[in-house]
Scaffold this motif. Structure first.
Motif, PDB file in Angstrom:
ATOM      1  N   ASN A 172      43.550 122.816  79.918  1.00  0.00           N
ATOM      2  CA  ASN A 172      43.659 121.730  78.962  1.00  0.00           C
ATOM      3  C   ASN A 172      43.246 122.360  77.626  1.00  0.00           C
ATOM      4  OD1 ASN A 172      43.004 119.686  77.151  1.00  0.00           O
ATOM      5  ND2 ASN A 172      42.497 118.242  78.799  1.00  0.00           N
ATOM      6  N   ASN A 173      44.250 122.729  76.824  1.00  0.00           N
ATOM      7  CA  ASN A 173      43.967 123.565  75.648  1.00  0.00           C
ATOM      8  C   ASN A 173      43.127 122.872  74.591  1.00  0.00           C
ATOM      9  OD1 ASN A 173      45.065 125.938  76.542  1.00  0.00           O
ATOM     10  ND2 ASN A 173      47.153 125.294  75.986  1.00  0.00           N
ATOM     11  N   GLU A 174      43.295 121.549  74.508  1.00  0.00           N
ATOM     12  CA  GLU A 174      42.514 120.805  73.504  1.00  0.00           C
ATOM     13  C   GLU A 174      41.018 120.869  73.836  1.00  0.00           C
ATOM     14  OE1 GLU A 174      42.672 116.256  72.365  1.00  0.00           O
ATOM     15  OE2 GLU A 174      44.645 117.077  72.868  1.00  0.00           O
ATOM     16  N   VAL A 175      40.715 120.588  75.106  1.00  0.00           N
ATOM     17  CA  VAL A 175      39.306 120.603  75.529  1.00  0.00           C
ATOM     18  C   VAL A 175      38.771 122.036  75.495  1.00  0.00           C
ATOM     19  CG1 VAL A 175      37.756 120.155  77.476  1.00  0.00           C
ATOM     20  CG2 VAL A 175      39.571 118.534  76.940  1.00  0.00           C
ATOM     21  N   ALA A 210      39.599 124.372  73.529  1.00  0.00           N
ATOM     22  CA  ALA A 210      39.307 124.751  72.133  1.00  0.00           C
ATOM     23  C   ALA A 210      37.953 124.186  71.705  1.00  0.00           C
ATOM     24  CB  ALA A 210      40.420 124.235  71.217  1.00  0.00           C
ATOM     25  N   ARG A 211      37.640 122.982  72.165  1.00  0.00           N
ATOM     26  CA  ARG A 211      36.325 122.399  71.811  1.00  0.00           C
ATOM     27  C   ARG A 211      35.193 123.189  72.482  1.00  0.00           C
ATOM     28  NH1 ARG A 211      38.975 117.359  71.544  1.00  0.00           N
ATOM     29  NH2 ARG A 211      38.535 116.782  73.698  1.00  0.00           N
ATOM     30  N   ASP A 265      34.518 118.867  79.110  1.00  0.00           N
ATOM     31  CA  ASP A 265      34.402 118.925  77.651  1.00  0.00           C
ATOM     32  C   ASP A 265      32.924 118.986  77.272  1.00  0.00           C
ATOM     33  OD1 ASP A 265      34.347 118.411  74.926  1.00  0.00           O
ATOM     34  OD2 ASP A 265      36.150 117.146  75.017  1.00  0.00           O
ATOM     35  N   GLY A 308      39.018 124.223  80.360  1.00  0.00           N
ATOM     36  CA  GLY A 308      39.035 122.944  79.651  1.00  0.00           C
ATOM     37  C   GLY A 308      39.014 121.749  80.594  1.00  0.00           C
TER      38      GLY A 308
END
Ligand SMILES: Cc1ncc(COP(=O)(O)O)c(C=O)c1O
Length: 487
Positions: free
Chosen positions: A7-10, A12-13, A125, A122
């Motif tokens: 999950n690239n968004e998570v 990245a966080r 989170d 990811g």
């Protein structure tokens, strides 16, 4: 299988969080072989204590920490032998020492094995979610600790009857502590608390359930398993027979090291120990017991039962009596009179209660198979008396201080009198009986599929696929670290 979908968004966080906190993550390869850990990390470790909440301590999730409280780097695997003067058997019995992990227990490794894959893909989170660590004690201590190193919130879930030391320390480290009814054999109540927290808080939490997370299996297969191999290699080279591996089962994670040992030494017996007062593997039984850290009344999802050769029920009264002998002055004086050397007596405080259980199970196995001086049984001393001193105080308050007669009686009964009763060698159908018990917990209650349950038994690649996933996970950790550093 361990979920490695990204999950690239998570992700990245998580990279952003690690960058802010100066966190780099160790690979499984580095935990197995710390000589691969960069010099700058080792320099940082020279300045910090073993339990400090400093992200560099993620690199102390290894059996090879220098055995000192502050400033240590790495040496060989921490392990020692319990001599025949104590065990009364000719076979050699050796234990890896968990005391020198941060938090004083090896379970911090299991938590990392569950957390790291989730962080780098990811799945969790670290900025927006809380990590939930359901446990009978040391797992939630390790999980809360690793969460603190990463700067993320955590929830520790553990039974209310666990030792005061565990609660005192947790309150300072975990964001939240939930205590469930009962003691270590009340794992169902822990699962209920997990369902409740998922129902009420939804996406806000991620549960790292050690009893079903294959990351727990993988960490022990890779890191504990290779530490066992390293200790045994010179003995095997000198002609000794690697006769067995003993592990008490809580989540079944530590037992996974036996899968690795069996691949190297196929005739080695894997021996699962449990409390006689709660004989789940032995007799599909139930009950309360005092061997802290081993949770019962169910078979963990991650237990590869096909590889378990023997089940041993250890009487919890024997573990408590020996805890007193090993740690109270009259007990230690009595051991000295029996001819136990001073260095061994000094080290006996490195055995917590379940470690004494492992020792007793090893003695029983040695007697059962009539092992001799050319045989070695290896086990794991998961934690030390540092976490149980309040139990000695409680015993003294209840029964008075141990005296010489008490010590003599305890040694006669719990060591010399240890026989082969409650040691069950598992044939094919006994193993299948134990495996099938998983159905009631995992399929009926916890939403797992019977197809996967069958795959665990019939599909030979089920466990080897988990074992091989370590290469992909390590590559993902390295890539994650590189992105953290590039920012
Ligand atoms: C003291 C102690 N001994 C034994 C165990 C059992 O280890 P595992 O959960 O890997 O089966 C645990 C687990 O928490 C523990 O804390």
């Amino acid at each position: 299988m361990i979920d490695l979908t990204r999950n690239n968004e998570v992700r990245a966080r998580n990279i952003e969080r690690c960058r802010e906190r100066g966190v780099i993550l160790p690979t499984f390869e580095q935990m197995r072989d710390p000589s691969r850990i960069p010099q700058e990390v080792q320099d940082r470790l020279r300045k910090i204590g073993l339990w400090d909440v400093d992200p560099a301590n993620l690199f102390r999730i290894t059996w090879k920490n220098e055995p000192i409280d502050r400033g240590g780097t790495y040496g060989g695997v921490n392990a020692f032998e319990i001599p025949s003067s104590i065990t009364g058997v000719q076979a050699r019995i050796i234990g890896l020492v968990g005391h020198w992990f941060p938090t004083g227990a090896h379970k911090v490794g299991a938590t990392y094995g569950c957390l790291a894959p989730s962080l780098v893909r990811g799945g969790f989170d670290s900025q927006r979610q809380k990590a939930v660590w359901p446990s009978t004690g040391n797992y939630c201590r390790g999980g809360a600790y690793n969460s603190a190193l990463l700067g993320c919130d955590s929830v520790a879930i553990l039974p209310e009857g666990m030792s005061r030391e565990r609660f005192d320390w947790l309150r300072n480290i975990a964001g939240e502590v939930i205590s469930t009814p009962g003691t270590e054999s009340n794992v169902k109540e822990i699962f209920d608390a997990c369902h409740e927290i998922t129902r009420t808080r939804g996406e806000e939490v991620v549960i790292f359930n050690q009893f079903e997370e294959l990351g727990n299996y993988l960490w022990h297969y890779e890191v504990t398993g290779s530490a066992l191999e390293e200790v045994l290699a010179p003995l095997a080279a000198a002609g000794m027979n690697v006769a067995g591996y003993v592990s008490a089962t809580g989540s079944g994670g530590t037992l996974a090291a036996g899968d690795r040992l069996k691949q190297r030494y196929p005739h080695t017996k894997v021996i699962a120990a449990e409390a006689l007062q709660c004989p789940t593997l032995l007799r599909n039984g139930f009950g309360e017991h005092r061997i802290e850290g081993i949770g019962d009344k169910h078979i963990p999802w991650i237990h590869n039962v096909r590889n378990t050769d023997m089940v041993v029920g250890v009487d919890d009264a024997d573990t408590i009596d020996l805890m007193r002998v090993f740690n109270e002055p009259a007990g230690r004086a009595y051991l000295a009179r029996m001819g136990v050397d001073a260095a061994t007596i000094d080290r006996l405080d490195k055995l917590g209660i379940s470690c004494i259980g492992n020792l007793l199970a090893a003695i029983k196995a040695a007697k059962y198979w009539e092992l001799g001086p050319d045989d070695v049984i290896i086990t794991v001393f998961t934690d030390s008396m540092q976490l149980y001193n309040s139990r000695i105080t409680e015993e003294q308050e209840r029964n008075g201080a141990l005296d010489e007669i008490g010590a003599a009686r305890a040694v006669a009964r719990a060591l010399e009198g240890q026989g082969i009763e409650n040691a069950l060698e598992l044939n094919y159908y006994e193993r299948l009986r134990v495996h099938n018990l998983k159905y009631y917990t995992w399929i009926e209650q916890q939403g797992r599929s019977s197809e996967e349950l069958n795959a665990q038994w019939y599909d030979r690649s089920y466990w080897t696929n988990v074992q091989e996933s370590v290469h992909e996970i390590d590559a993902m950790i390295a890539e994650f670290n590189a992105e953290v550093a590039a920012g």
